[in-house]
Write an enzyme that holds these catalytic residues in place. Structure first.
Site, PDB file in Angstrom:
ATOM      1  N   HIS A 173      -9.586  -6.788  -5.884  1.00 58.91           N
ATOM      2  CA  HIS A 173     -10.197  -7.717  -6.833  1.00 58.91           C
ATOM      3  C   HIS A 173     -11.715  -7.629  -6.612  1.00 58.91           C
ATOM      4  O   HIS A 173     -12.158  -7.344  -5.497  1.00 58.91           O
ATOM      5  CB  HIS A 173      -9.675  -9.113  -6.494  1.00 58.91           C
ATOM      6  CG  HIS A 173     -10.057 -10.196  -7.444  1.00 58.91           C
ATOM      7  ND1 HIS A 173     -11.297 -10.781  -7.437  1.00 58.91           N
ATOM      8  CD2 HIS A 173      -9.354 -10.821  -8.419  1.00 58.91           C
ATOM      9  CE1 HIS A 173     -11.336 -11.723  -8.370  1.00 58.91           C
ATOM     10  NE2 HIS A 173     -10.179 -11.764  -8.981  1.00 58.91           N
ATOM     11  N   ASP A 222      -7.535 -10.260   2.067  1.00 62.36           N
ATOM     12  CA  ASP A 222      -7.593 -11.092   0.874  1.00 62.36           C
ATOM     13  C   ASP A 222      -6.154 -11.530   0.579  1.00 62.36           C
ATOM     14  O   ASP A 222      -5.344 -10.738   0.085  1.00 62.36           O
ATOM     15  CB  ASP A 222      -8.184 -10.271  -0.281  1.00 62.36           C
ATOM     16  CG  ASP A 222      -8.143 -11.039  -1.601  1.00 62.36           C
ATOM     17  OD1 ASP A 222      -7.519 -12.114  -1.654  1.00 62.36           O
ATOM     18  OD2 ASP A 222      -8.734 -10.537  -2.582  1.00 62.36           O
ATOM     19  N   GLN A 269      -3.186 -13.683  -3.242  1.00 58.13           N
ATOM     20  CA  GLN A 269      -1.906 -13.546  -3.944  1.00 58.13           C
ATOM     21  C   GLN A 269      -0.715 -13.479  -3.002  1.00 58.13           C
ATOM     22  O   GLN A 269       0.406 -13.248  -3.458  1.00 58.13           O
ATOM     23  CB  GLN A 269      -1.930 -12.293  -4.848  1.00 58.13           C
ATOM     24  CG  GLN A 269      -2.986 -12.319  -5.932  1.00 58.13           C
ATOM     25  CD  GLN A 269      -2.802 -13.448  -6.946  1.00 58.13           C
ATOM     26  OE1 GLN A 269      -1.765 -14.113  -6.996  1.00 58.13           O
ATOM     27  NE2 GLN A 269      -3.819 -13.690  -7.750  1.00 58.13           N
ATOM     28  N   LYS A 272      -4.241 -21.380  -6.610  1.00 60.46           N
ATOM     29  CA  LYS A 272      -3.150 -20.448  -6.935  1.00 60.46           C
ATOM     30  C   LYS A 272      -1.850 -20.834  -6.237  1.00 60.46           C
ATOM     31  O   LYS A 272      -0.855 -20.143  -6.340  1.00 60.46           O
ATOM     32  CB  LYS A 272      -3.545 -19.025  -6.516  1.00 60.46           C
ATOM     33  CG  LYS A 272      -4.718 -18.462  -7.319  1.00 60.46           C
ATOM     34  CD  LYS A 272      -5.001 -17.047  -6.889  1.00 60.46           C
ATOM     35  CE  LYS A 272      -6.347 -16.566  -7.361  1.00 60.46           C
ATOM     36  NZ  LYS A 272      -6.417 -16.254  -8.788  1.00 60.46           N
ATOM     37  N   CYS A 320     -10.265  -8.804 -13.237  1.00 61.81           N
ATOM     38  CA  CYS A 320     -11.252  -8.661 -12.155  1.00 61.81           C
ATOM     39  C   CYS A 320     -10.919  -7.482 -11.243  1.00 61.81           C
ATOM     40  O   CYS A 320     -11.146  -7.545 -10.029  1.00 61.81           O
ATOM     41  CB  CYS A 320     -11.375  -9.939 -11.335  1.00 61.81           C
ATOM     42  SG  CYS A 320     -12.109 -11.278 -12.251  1.00 61.81           S
TER      43      CYS A 320
HETATM   44  N1  PMP Z   1      -8.426 -11.832  -4.755  1.00 66.03           N
HETATM   45  C1  PMP Z   1      -7.333 -11.731  -5.481  1.00 66.03           C
HETATM   46  C2  PMP Z   1      -6.298 -10.705  -5.102  1.00 66.03           C
HETATM   47  C3  PMP Z   1      -7.155 -12.540  -6.594  1.00 66.03           C
HETATM   48  O1  PMP Z   1      -6.070 -12.418  -7.349  1.00 66.03           O
HETATM   49  C4  PMP Z   1      -8.150 -13.492  -6.915  1.00 66.03           C
HETATM   50  C5  PMP Z   1      -8.013 -14.390  -8.122  1.00 66.03           C
HETATM   51  N2  PMP Z   1      -7.604 -13.744  -9.279  1.00 66.03           N
HETATM   52  C6  PMP Z   1      -9.264 -13.580  -6.095  1.00 66.03           C
HETATM   53  C7  PMP Z   1      -9.380 -12.737  -5.021  1.00 66.03           C
HETATM   54  C8  PMP Z   1     -10.364 -14.556  -6.355  1.00 66.03           C
HETATM   55  O2  PMP Z   1      -9.888 -15.853  -6.271  1.00 66.03           O
HETATM   56  P1  PMP Z   1     -10.879 -17.054  -6.626  1.00 66.03           P
HETATM   57  O3  PMP Z   1     -11.312 -16.808  -8.044  1.00 66.03           O
HETATM   58  O4  PMP Z   1     -10.023 -18.262  -6.517  1.00 66.03           O
HETATM   59  O5  PMP Z   1     -11.992 -16.999  -5.675  1.00 66.03           O
END
Ligand code: PMP
Length: 416
Positions: free
Chosen positions: A131, A208, A211, A234, A373
């Site tokens: 991401h 990270d 998910q 999430k 993203c």
């Molecule tokens: N990493 C991953 C794998 C994600 O799916 C996301 C959110 N789509 C993020 C980071 C970023 O999360 P946040 O927008 O809550 O900071």
């Protein structure tokens, strides 16, 4: 229809009753089918009530007051930290730092550990499935400090090429930062092995877990990870609250991130002494109600059990993949199902992802369309955008059927 409808491991109808939003109609007569939990999950009333209770009964600023409300608020905030530490299997609550979200947690690591430990020419290993949150902070640092970013490639099946990872480790990286679960492919990466291999060459690891923590039992001591980031929103919690878990010795050794109130022990006009962890990293008034809400979310998930949630999502994704792949002209990214969480990203031949999403919305079906993203990953697969359907503890098998029916409608409309 060739797919078999699997058994459900807990009563999803009862779970759905906890989520007020799932009962709403998107338009009169059109019930909501929410398949966008990877972007953000819905919230059960237990979380909404915990936040309301806090603001109705105990709202005060924490740590500084000696009156009853301040003490209650502080106790609830610190209890939230302890509950989350327990959920993660952390040795001590002091290893749980509250941030705004995964993005801020990763930036915190880049700006504190990164700035003090990475030097010109140092190698940082990332993956092609990251991401932007786990790419851009390192790119920013790489530009400033002249670091070398290397990437573990993604195979056509959507898995990480671990042979290549082994080769990259010969460059003796300082850091391996990677996603536990891909938000596009749904791939579940073998985090424990990746971390062990990184440690064998002396690298620090940053996971990270945006998910993974919402969907699986994640134990930080079992993983032996150095840093781990995730977001409350999430995992049935409020927005505006995230977590950075860190190895205690590292957290204690690195400088603070933001400066201000609460992160200090003492301040003089020209100097300050930083506070102990975790407060050293929590400058200013934190998201108190949100932390309490996240703790309620954790309790909610634990009450159902992470294992049951994982099993439920596994059944749904198996069924979804079977049904989606029946559709002529569809290509689902990230196989095989055994390595996949509840995420299905696909393209439909001849129809732009945004059009698919817009037509599905007419039937109340909420999916996400775009690059999610993860632009480099989409570039790699040579698609500008995908449609992503994602499933969580409250989704039902018949919602997969509604998605599939909706996609057939799109095909009819666009004659694809
Ligand atoms: N990493 C991953 C794998 C994600 O799916 C996301 C959110 N789509 C993020 C980071 C970023 O999360 P946040 O927008 O809550 O900071």
């Amino acid at each position: 229809m060739s797919a078999t409808v699997p058994a459900i491991t807990y009563n999803v109808d009862l779970v759905r009753q906890d989520f007020p939003i799932l009962a709403r109609e998107v338009r009169p007569g059109v019930p909501l089918v929410y398949l966008d939990s990877t972007a953000t999950s819905q919230k059960p009333r237990q979380v909404i009530e915990a936040v309301t209770r806090y603001y109705s009964q105990s709202n005060a600023n924490i740590h500084r007051g000696i009156h009853t409300l301040a003490e209650e608020a502080t106790a609830q905030y610190e209890l939230a930290r302890a509950n989350i530490a327990n959920f993660l299997g952390a040795q001590t609550p002091r290893q749980v730092i509250f941030t705004r979200n995964t993005t801020e947690s990763i930036n915190l690591v880049a700006q504190t550990w990164g700035r003090t430990n990475l030097h010109r020419g140092d190698v940082v290993i990332l993956t092609e499935m990251e991401h932007h949150s786990n790419l851009v902070p390192w790119q920013m640092l790489a530009t400033e400090f002249d670091l070398k970013l290397e990437f573990i490639t993604v195979t056509p099946d959507g898995l990480l090429d671990l042979d290549e990872y082994q080769r990259l480790l010969s460059l003796t990286p300082k850091l391996v930062a990677f996603t536990h679960v891909s938000n596009v492919l749904g791939t579940i990466n073998p985090a424990k092995d990746i971390i062990k291999m990184a440690h064998d060459v002396g690298a620090i690891t940053m996971l990270d877990a945006a998910q993974s923590v919402p969907h699986y039992k994640v134990d930080v001591q079992d993983l032996d990870v150095d840093f781990m980031a995730f977001s409350g929103h999430k995992m049935c919690g409020p927005t505006g609250i995230g977590v950075l878990y860190g190895r205690k010795s590292i957290l204690e050794s690195i400088p603070p991130f933001l400066g201000g109130g609460d992160m200090i022990k003492r301040v003089k006009l020209r100097s300050f002494v930083p506070n102990e962890i975790p407060h050293k990293f929590e400058a200013g008034t934190p998201a108190i109600g949100e932390a309490i809400g996240l703790s309620a979310a954790v309790a909610y998930l634990q009450n159902i059990s992470m294992e049951a949630i994982t099993a439920h999502e596994k059944e749904i994704i198996h069924y979804a993949l079977e049904r989606l792949e029946e559709i002529p002209g569809i290509a689902v990214f990230g196989r095989p199902a055994a390595h996949k969480c509840g995420v299905a990203s696909f393209i439909l031949q001849g129809v732009h992802a945004h059009d698919v999403s817009q037509v599905l919305d007419r039937d109340g079906i909420a999916v996400r369309a775009g690059h999610h993203c993860a632009m480099p990953l989409h570039e790699k697969f040579q698609v500008p955008a995908t449609v992503r359907a994602s499933f969580y503890l409250y989704n039902k098998i018949d919602e997969v059927d509604r998605l599939v029916d909706g996609i057939y409608k799109v095909k009819t409309l666009f004659k694809s």
